[in-house]
Design a protein around this motif. Sequence first.
Motif, short mmCIF file in Angstrom:
data_model
loop_
_atom_site.label_atom_id
_atom_site.label_comp_id
_atom_site.label_asym_id
_atom_site.label_seq_id
_atom_site.Cartn_x
_atom_site.Cartn_y
_atom_site.Cartn_z
N LYS A 113 4.60 1.49 11.22
CA LYS A 113 4.22 2.22 10.02
C LYS A 113 5.46 2.52 9.16
CE LYS A 113 1.56 6.35 8.87
NZ LYS A 113 0.94 7.54 9.44
N LYS A 136 6.63 -0.74 7.53
CA LYS A 136 5.74 -1.10 6.42
C LYS A 136 6.01 -0.23 5.19
CE LYS A 136 1.89 -2.87 9.13
NZ LYS A 136 0.50 -2.65 9.55
N ASP A 137 6.26 1.06 5.42
CA ASP A 137 6.56 1.94 4.28
C ASP A 137 7.89 1.58 3.63
OD1 ASP A 137 4.21 3.31 4.67
OD2 ASP A 137 5.14 4.97 5.80
N VAL A 190 9.13 -1.49 3.47
CA VAL A 190 8.98 -2.78 2.79
C VAL A 190 8.26 -2.60 1.46
CG1 VAL A 190 7.88 -5.05 2.98
CG2 VAL A 190 9.06 -4.07 4.94
N LYS A 191 7.36 -1.63 1.32
CA LYS A 191 6.60 -1.43 0.09
C LYS A 191 7.44 -1.19 -1.09
CE LYS A 191 2.33 0.28 2.05
NZ LYS A 191 1.42 1.37 2.11
#
Length: 102
Positions: free
Chosen positions: A95, A98-99, A101-102
């Motif tokens: 998680k 992913k945060d 990479v955003k």
Amino acid sequence: RFLIKGGLAGAAVYVAYDQGLLGSGTQGAEALKKAQETLPPAIQEWTSYLGWELPSTPKFEFSLSDSWNKGVHTVMSALSVAPTRACEYTMEGWKYVKDLVK
């Protein structure tokens, strides 16, 4: 030097085995009790022979078996929840990535 150190280590292991320290818990407890009864008079005899004066030993209640059992329970408890915690930490890590990479 290596042979002397190895000989001393071997002798220490032999004495520990001979006295029951490497056996079951009850044998170890009996050996500890025997040592606690035997060592103070022997030390007192040697100090009086050498002319030294040592302070009296403090008395305390400590159960080695209770401490050992508590440690075993703690380790087993940690191992039993390890897979669940590893899964939770992995999900949190993904998680976080992913945060980022955003």
